[in-house]
Design an enzyme around this catalytic site. Structure first.
Site, PDB file in Angstrom:
ATOM      1  N   CYS A  73      13.795  10.217   6.599  1.00 39.76           N
ATOM      2  CA  CYS A  73      13.798   9.720   7.979  1.00 39.76           C
ATOM      3  C   CYS A  73      15.171   9.907   8.606  1.00 39.76           C
ATOM      4  O   CYS A  73      15.293  10.163   9.788  1.00 39.76           O
ATOM      5  CB  CYS A  73      13.399   8.264   7.999  1.00 39.76           C
ATOM      6  SG  CYS A  73      14.376   7.257   6.887  1.00 39.76           S
ATOM      7  N   LYS A 114       0.841  -1.204   0.000  1.00 41.44           N
ATOM      8  CA  LYS A 114       0.000   0.000   0.000  1.00 41.44           C
ATOM      9  C   LYS A 114       0.869   1.244   0.000  1.00 41.44           C
ATOM     10  O   LYS A 114       1.488   1.576   0.997  1.00 41.44           O
ATOM     11  CB  LYS A 114      -0.923   0.044   1.226  1.00 41.44           C
ATOM     12  CG  LYS A 114      -1.998   1.121   1.070  1.00 41.44           C
ATOM     13  CD  LYS A 114      -2.605   1.566   2.365  1.00 41.44           C
ATOM     14  CE  LYS A 114      -1.755   2.552   3.109  1.00 41.44           C
ATOM     15  NZ  LYS A 114      -1.475   3.821   2.393  1.00 41.44           N
ATOM     16  N   GLU A 159      10.315  15.601  14.865  1.00 38.88           N
ATOM     17  CA  GLU A 159      10.726  15.398  13.477  1.00 38.88           C
ATOM     18  C   GLU A 159       9.987  16.426  12.609  1.00 38.88           C
ATOM     19  O   GLU A 159       8.768  16.348  12.438  1.00 38.88           O
ATOM     20  CB  GLU A 159      10.349  13.966  13.055  1.00 38.88           C
ATOM     21  CG  GLU A 159      10.936  13.569  11.734  1.00 38.88           C
ATOM     22  CD  GLU A 159      10.523  12.161  11.317  1.00 38.88           C
ATOM     23  OE1 GLU A 159       9.409  11.725  11.634  1.00 38.88           O
ATOM     24  OE2 GLU A 159      11.344  11.506  10.646  1.00 38.88           O
ATOM     25  N   GLU A 184       9.904   0.608  10.390  1.00 37.78           N
ATOM     26  CA  GLU A 184      10.955   1.597  10.094  1.00 37.78           C
ATOM     27  C   GLU A 184      10.322   2.959  10.319  1.00 37.78           C
ATOM     28  O   GLU A 184       9.477   3.385   9.533  1.00 37.78           O
ATOM     29  CB  GLU A 184      11.398   1.488   8.629  1.00 37.78           C
ATOM     30  CG  GLU A 184      12.059   0.187   8.254  1.00 37.78           C
ATOM     31  CD  GLU A 184      13.485   0.098   8.747  1.00 37.78           C
ATOM     32  OE1 GLU A 184      13.991   1.070   9.343  1.00 37.78           O
ATOM     33  OE2 GLU A 184      14.096  -0.959   8.540  1.00 37.78           O
TER      34      GLU A 184
HETATM   35  P1  NAD Z   1       2.634   8.109   8.062  1.00 40.63           P
HETATM   36  O1  NAD Z   1       2.899   7.234   9.227  1.00 40.63           O
HETATM   37  O2  NAD Z   1       1.598   9.156   8.193  1.00 40.63           O
HETATM   38  O3  NAD Z   1       2.191   7.223   6.787  1.00 40.63           O
HETATM   39  C1  NAD Z   1       3.007   6.198   6.290  1.00 40.63           C
HETATM   40  C2  NAD Z   1       2.135   5.188   5.571  1.00 40.63           C
HETATM   41  O4  NAD Z   1       1.252   4.594   6.506  1.00 40.63           O
HETATM   42  C3  NAD Z   1       1.238   5.780   4.476  1.00 40.63           C
HETATM   43  O5  NAD Z   1       1.150   4.862   3.408  1.00 40.63           O
HETATM   44  C4  NAD Z   1      -0.101   5.921   5.184  1.00 40.63           C
HETATM   45  O6  NAD Z   1      -1.188   5.909   4.290  1.00 40.63           O
HETATM   46  C5  NAD Z   1      -0.086   4.688   6.070  1.00 40.63           C
HETATM   47  N1  NAD Z   1      -0.943   4.760   7.260  1.00 40.63           N
HETATM   48  C6  NAD Z   1      -1.284   5.854   7.995  1.00 40.63           C
HETATM   49  N2  NAD Z   1      -2.091   5.498   9.019  1.00 40.63           N
HETATM   50  C7  NAD Z   1      -2.259   4.146   8.940  1.00 40.63           C
HETATM   51  C8  NAD Z   1      -2.978   3.188   9.723  1.00 40.63           C
HETATM   52  N3  NAD Z   1      -3.701   3.536  10.779  1.00 40.63           N
HETATM   53  N4  NAD Z   1      -2.916   1.899   9.351  1.00 40.63           N
HETATM   54  C9  NAD Z   1      -2.181   1.515   8.276  1.00 40.63           C
HETATM   55  N5  NAD Z   1      -1.486   2.377   7.492  1.00 40.63           N
HETATM   56  C10 NAD Z   1      -1.517   3.678   7.826  1.00 40.63           C
HETATM   57  O7  NAD Z   1       4.031   8.706   7.654  1.00 40.63           O
HETATM   58  P2  NAD Z   1       4.343   9.757   6.494  1.00 40.63           P
HETATM   59  O8  NAD Z   1       4.124  11.114   7.025  1.00 40.63           O
HETATM   60  O9  NAD Z   1       3.679   9.362   5.238  1.00 40.63           O
HETATM   61  O10 NAD Z   1       5.895   9.475   6.260  1.00 40.63           O
HETATM   62  C11 NAD Z   1       6.865  10.136   6.917  1.00 40.63           C
HETATM   63  C12 NAD Z   1       7.367   9.316   8.083  1.00 40.63           C
HETATM   64  O11 NAD Z   1       7.986   8.113   7.600  1.00 40.63           O
HETATM   65  C13 NAD Z   1       8.436  10.044   8.859  1.00 40.63           C
HETATM   66  O12 NAD Z   1       8.240   9.868  10.234  1.00 40.63           O
HETATM   67  C14 NAD Z   1       9.717   9.367   8.408  1.00 40.63           C
HETATM   68  O13 NAD Z   1      10.765   9.471   9.312  1.00 40.63           O
HETATM   69  C15 NAD Z   1       9.258   7.961   8.225  1.00 40.63           C
HETATM   70  N6  NAD Z   1      10.193   7.219   7.357  1.00 40.63           N
HETATM   71  C16 NAD Z   1      10.999   6.274   7.919  1.00 40.63           C
HETATM   72  C17 NAD Z   1      11.917   5.585   7.145  1.00 40.63           C
HETATM   73  C18 NAD Z   1      12.822   4.539   7.746  1.00 40.63           C
HETATM   74  O14 NAD Z   1      13.381   3.756   6.992  1.00 40.63           O
HETATM   75  N7  NAD Z   1      12.996   4.492   9.057  1.00 40.63           N
HETATM   76  C19 NAD Z   1      12.025   5.873   5.786  1.00 40.63           C
HETATM   77  C20 NAD Z   1      11.199   6.842   5.240  1.00 40.63           C
HETATM   78  C21 NAD Z   1      10.282   7.506   6.049  1.00 40.63           C
END
Ligand code: NAD
Length: 490
Positions: free
Chosen positions: A287, A178, A384, A253
């Site tokens: 991230c 997804k 962040e 992650e």
């Molecule tokens: P987010 O958590 O809002 O969303 C990430 C994904 O999760 C999206 O596809 C979203 O639709 C989905 N999602 C949201 N709520 C959900 C739920 N209740 N159930 C299932 N899926 C759900 O994060 P974001 O704002 O899209 O991304 C940025 C974040 O990702 C930052 O915190 C960043 O640090 C992190 N990130 C981490 C890594 C890593 O490797 N550690 C890499 C890239 C980004």
């Protein structure tokens, strides 16, 4: 295939693009211009059911039993197809995400290498046999975990998709991935390429959709065996709760607030421009962005002015221009959130040395921003921000530097700049983070495990150990003696 705007994209289920049954169709715009880009179908619950069913049929059928050599061949073929279509994929990603094409090209190259790394790695993964003695023989088998649900964020849609798909497919799992509903285009195109090179129907399914509805439904789905999630720490906590019944294997992650430590004995000619890159590439929406620069007090003032001068030299603008170094943010709503953090930092006493304002043209641009006179307890040093904003924090000595580096809930990575190699290794053992880079700004490479300590999550991606997260180990015990066992003597 040329990149077309105004195209409608379906879901990718069971080997083909299909219309959604229960979700909606949403219009996407280009973050850098605000112009219409495409329409995408979003998956509803019945679409997720279809995708999980297709994955189940694949993994319980011939795909789950495909020999590693064949999976390796297919992964190499997908790497070749990705490389052959790099121009189209890069443009699609740039238009969808708004980030500079120079960054996207590097991400694309890494994506190709991710497939190649796991294509090679799977050939050397095998069970083992221990001598047990007597009349017992033991050996173990490695079997795919089953259906893997993978959830990726919007900041690196293509590269994250390769991080997720490559180890899962190498292990013989079938995937329901997804993407974020705002950035699904390259994942859909990659799935088409996977089908073209011979991955069977159901091995790769892509279901764009909103997190709290489609994503949560997928995580709770009883037909899913494993969840691999990349996103925010807050969503990671929710995923962990949702995945608890029925119980699923999970890897998370999550976010970061990574420190970049600069000692007075460092080669500042490299440390300063490299530290500028380490926060502003991908417009700070990474991230592992080194968003807390910790600088030894004796060089603090000079460092801040030199760092700000280099920041002002960054070429911010049209993400499709190969000279651009910083593109737009993902949306104007996200840009406003980033600006809100800067305003909060200002109110808490931080000094805005450069940046701190919204660009005046079209698109979601934000000027690369340097905040000085920051104390590590301020919100801008703890939260962040996920944008082109760096906080520069002074430290007294090595002990103080370690204290500040660890004084945050995250632990994804850290970079250390020092002319003293022994100090570099001392810090590597004392900073609580999944990766420590010494005298280099670079972070993620295929083959080098990547992941978090503390609230940055658990599990590793990109490494050999990642394969274990998609494999079950089955122990087989065999009686080989001529005499019966009959332990009760019956
Ligand atoms: P987010 O958590 O809002 O969303 C990430 C994904 O999760 C999206 O596809 C979203 O639709 C989905 N999602 C949201 N709520 C959900 C739920 N209740 N159930 C299932 N899926 C759900 O994060 P974001 O704002 O899209 O991304 C940025 C974040 O990702 C930052 O915190 C960043 O640090 C992190 N990130 C981490 C890594 C890593 O490797 N550690 C890499 C890239 C980004």
């Amino acid at each position: 295939m040329a990149v077309t705007t105004e195209r409608q994209y379906g879901l990718f289920i069971d080997g083909e693009l299909v219309d959604q049954q229960s979700g909606e169709v949403r219009e996407l715009t280009e973050p850098a211009t605000g112009d219409p880009l495409a329409h995408v179908a979003l998956a509803g619950e019945s679409d997720v059911d279809r995708a999980v069913e297709a994955a189940r049929v694949a993994v319980d059928g011939p795909w789950g039993k495909t020999p590693p050599t064949e999976r390796s061949r297919l992964l190499h073929a997908l790497a070749d197809a990705m490389a052959a279509n790099r121009k189209e994929l890069a443009e699609l990603e740039v238009r969808n995400v708004g980030k500079a094409i120079s960054s996207v090209k590097a991400e694309l190259n890494q994506g190709v290498e991710n497939f190649r790394f796991y294509a090679s790695a799977i050939a050397s993964i095998a069970g083992r046999s221990n001598p047990l003695g007597g009349s017992l023989l033991f050996y173990s088998l490695k079997e795919p975990v089953g259906v893997a649900a993978q959830i990726v964020p919007w900041n690196y849609p293509l590269m994250m998709t390769t991080w997720k798909l490559a180890p899962a497919l190498a292990a013989g799992c079938a995937v329901v991935l997804k993407p974020d509903p705002a950035t699904p285009l390259t994942a859909l195109r990659l799935a088409e390429l996977a089908a073209e090179v011979g991955f069977p129907p159901g091995a790769v399914n892509i279901v764009p959709g909103d997190g709290p509805t489609t994503g949560a439904y997928l995580v709770r789905h009883p037909g899913v065996d494993k969840i691999a999630f990349t996103g925010s720490t807050r969503t990671g906590s929710e995923i962990m709760r949702l995945a608890s019944s029925p119980l699923k294997r999970i890897t998370l992650e999550l976010g970061g607030k990574s420190p970049n430590l600069v000692f007075a004995d460092a080669n500042l000619g490299d440390a300063i421009p490299s530290s500028v890159w380490a926060i502003y590439y991908s417009a700070g929406q990474s991230c592992e962005a080194r968003s807390r620069v910790l600088v030894e007090q004796s060089i603090y003032d000079d460092f801040v002015s030199e760092f700000a001068a280099k920041t002002e030299q960054l070429r911010v603008g049209d993400p499709l221009d190969p000279e651009t170094q910083v593109g737009s943010l993902i949306s104007s709503a996200h840009r406003d959130k980033v600006h809100g953090f800067v305003e909060q930092g200002r109110a808490e006493g931080a000094e805005v040395v450069t940046g701190g304002d919204v660009g005046d043209g079209k698109g979601a641009f934000y000027r690369p921003t340097v905040l000085a006179k920051v104390d590590n307890s301020m919100s801008v040093a703890q939260e962040e921000i996920f944008g082109p904003v760096v906080t520069v924090i002074p430290f007294e000595d090595e002990k103080d530097a370690i204290r500040i580096a660890n004084d945050v809930r995250y632990g994804l990575m850290a970079t250390v700049w020092t002319g003293d190699p022994a100090r570099g290794h001392r810090l590597a053992s004392r900073i609580k983070a999944g990766e420590i880079a010494i005298n280099t700004p670079y972070t993620a490479f295929p083959g080098i495990p990547f992941g978090g300590y503390k609230q940055s999550g658990f599990g590793r991606e990109l490494g050999l150990e990642t394969l274990d997260l998609y494999l079950e180990t089955k122990s087989v015990l065999v009686g080989t003696g001529a005499k019966p066992f009959n332990p009760f003597g019956l």
